[in-house]
Design a protein around this motif. Structure first.
Motif, PDB file in Angstrom:
ATOM      1  N   THR A   1       1.784  10.904  -6.644  1.00  0.00           N
ATOM      2  CA  THR A   1       2.199  12.134  -5.962  1.00  0.00           C
ATOM      3  C   THR A   1       2.406  13.303  -6.923  1.00  0.00           C
TER       4      THR A   1
ATOM      5  N   LEU B   1       1.898  12.776   3.477  1.00  0.00           N
ATOM      6  CA  LEU B   1       2.192  11.356   3.671  1.00  0.00           C
ATOM      7  C   LEU B   1       3.193  11.150   4.808  1.00  0.00           C
TER       8      LEU B   1
ATOM      9  N   LYS C   1      -0.202   8.280  -2.699  1.00  0.00           N
ATOM     10  CA  LYS C   1       1.167   7.721  -2.691  1.00  0.00           C
ATOM     11  C   LYS C   1       1.535   7.221  -4.086  1.00  0.00           C
TER      12      LYS C   1
ATOM     13  N   THR D   1       4.286   7.154   4.187  1.00  0.00           N
ATOM     14  CA  THR D   1       5.269   7.175   3.092  1.00  0.00           C
ATOM     15  C   THR D   1       5.628   5.769   2.620  1.00  0.00           C
TER      16      THR D   1
END
Length: 491
Positions: free
Chosen positions: A319, A234, A316, A240
């Motif tokens: 995770t 990411l 995301k 992110t």
């Protein structure tokens, strides 16, 4: 250089007139710990293997590496039988391989004066040579077999040794990473000492980090995830801070090969998809989505890249999600198979999906587009069924080499009554001539009692999530049935 000289990797001599040399270079990098901190700096002398000539500088190059399916099988067994898991790492592994071919190399950069115009006749393998992996594996397997271990035939990187008291020690090797397990602690300690005396081995203690997979063990079982790998991915892609997604693929999305629109960078797209393919080794929830986007690696467009970003947005949101291998009282093997008939709008081929549970834990799965067009849903199901039967037989063979209990018959759950009828019916039908081999193969295993085929409704068919996308409620039900959980989620 000290390690190379100590290992007697080469001898200096004048180059024979009819021979050519292989170039070399120094490669510098860093090795990180599991938490991302710096462990040490590394320098490595690498041969320029691309200049080698087949039949002169090398012959065979293939070297087996452990199947990750086998690793998951071992984790399920260790969780159920409470076996310990130890990890070892071999330093400068390739330098231990002994070369059979006559290979000459230029003097290492910066050490030309010490070589005084001579070249290096390689006695041991070196990183970069095409035959190095094979030479190392032959050396290692010969050493382990000398200790009384038997090499597995279902997976050539698995070695097993039984003691007179009925205890067992199991070794699995992936290039230079080694996993040791079993209930014979004395034999495991003895093997560690033997390997340390022959190779430069670093003992890493209990299994915690293996090939990018994080392993955590508790009373509840063994948990495997790739959280750090996802976070790094990411960060690398600048995602992110993206908006999370509840599912990895839109159920209504039908990706197609297009010739209009914005073309994206092929190299970048391929690198992204390759990392997602590796991530799918512990994330069966993204298996179908990854199989979809991987079909367009030769010519990706903006639409395909958006599908990849959708997977990243889902990652995301999840995770820390991974597989939990827990202790179970059942000792059977169960498989689920399904097919999405004519699901591809490009060529109308079907998508096969299957998953197998060993002693209550998910160990193998697959989502793949079939190689030919199926003329009916029953035909598509039969082709998917035949592939899973092969996987079930392989799994049974692995357990047989470990002399572990295999509950028979192995159950293969299917939700297509027509396909089940064709597989069980001994009468030859005209509509099955083109899939006759698959039909006879499945029927033979049914008659021998190795497998049985119970019916399961589509709502209870776990493999359905490996053949098509779903909306959030059904998708969450699918992941929970796979045994996936997130130990990092807030309670």
């Amino acid at each position: 250089m000290k390690a190379l000289e100590k290992n007697q990797t080469w001898e200096l001599m004048l180059l024979p007139k009819d021979k050519t040399t292989v170039g070399c270079k120094w490669v510098f990098n860093v090795k990180l710990n599991a938490d991302g901190s710096l462990e040490r700096y590394k320098a490595r002398l690498v041969a320029r293997g691309f200049t080698q000539t087949y039949g002169i500088d090398y012959q065979e190059t293939f070297a087996p590496v452990a199947k990750l399916n086998t690793v998951r099988i071992l984790l399920s067994i260790a969780a159920n039988l409470e076996w310990p898991l130890h990890q070892l790492d071999v330093k400068n592994a390739f330098l231990n391989g002994e070369l059979e071919e006559e290979v000459y190399m230029d003097a290492p950069p910066g050490f030309e004066d010490q070589c005084r115009g001579k070249v290096c006749r390689l006695r041991k393998s070196l990183y970069g040579l095409k035959q190095s992996p094979r030479a190392w594996f032959e050396k290692f397997s010969k050493s382990v077999k000398h200790q009384g271990y038997t090499q597995g035939q279902s997976d050539h990187t698995m070695f097993v040794k039984w003691s007179e008291t009925g205890r067992v020690a199991v070794l699995i090797v992936y290039v230079d990473d080694i996993i040791l397990s079993g209930n014979d602690e004395e034999e495991i300690c003895r093997l560690k000492k033997c390997l340390a005396s022959e190779f430069e081995v670093k003992e890493l203690g209990p299994l915690r980090y293996f090939l990018g997979m994080e392993v955590a063990r508790s009373k509840k079982g063994i948990y495997v995830s790739q959280r750090k790998y996802i976070l790094d991915l990411l960060e690398e892609t600048g995602m992110t801070g993206c908006r999370p997604s509840d599912t990895p693929i839109d159920p209504n999305l039908r990706l197609a090969s297009i010739t209009q629109g914005t073309h994206v960078d092929i190299g970048r797209y391929q690198r992204l998809v390759e990392k997602l393919i590796y991530l799918a080794h512990t994330r069966p929830d993204i298996a179908f989505a990854v199989s979809m986007v991987s079909q367009f690696m030769h010519s990706p467009y903006e639409e395909h890249l958006e599908a990849v970003y959708k997977i990243l947005r889902y990652l995301k949101n999840t995770t820390g999600k991974g597989l939990l291998f827990k202790k179970s009282s059942q000792r059977n093997i169960e498989g689920f198979t399904d097919a999405d008939w004519a699901g591809s709008i490009i060529d109308r081929r079907s998508t096969s999906g299957y998953c197998i549970f060993l002693w209550g834990n998910l160990v193998t799965w697959r989502s793949k587009k079939q190689s030919v067009v199926a003329r009916s849903s029953a035909e598509a199901e039969l082709r998917a069924m035949a592939n899973e039967v092969c996987e079930l037989l392989w799994l049974k063979k692995v357990l047989g080499e470990l002399k572990l209990e295999v509950g028979t018959p192995m159950r293969l759950f299917c939700d297509n009554k027509s396909a089940m009828s064709i597989a069980n019916n001994p009468v030859q039908h005209d509509r099955t001539k083109h899939i006759e081999i698959d039909r006879h193969f499945i029927k033979e295993k049914l008659e021998s009692g190795e497998i049985c085929m119970p019916y399961v409704t589509t709502e209870q068919q776990i493999a359905d999530g490996l053949t098509k996308g779903h909306f959030r409620p059904k998708f969450e039900d699918f992941t929970s049935k796979l045994g996936m959980m997130d130990i990092f989620a807030p309670t």
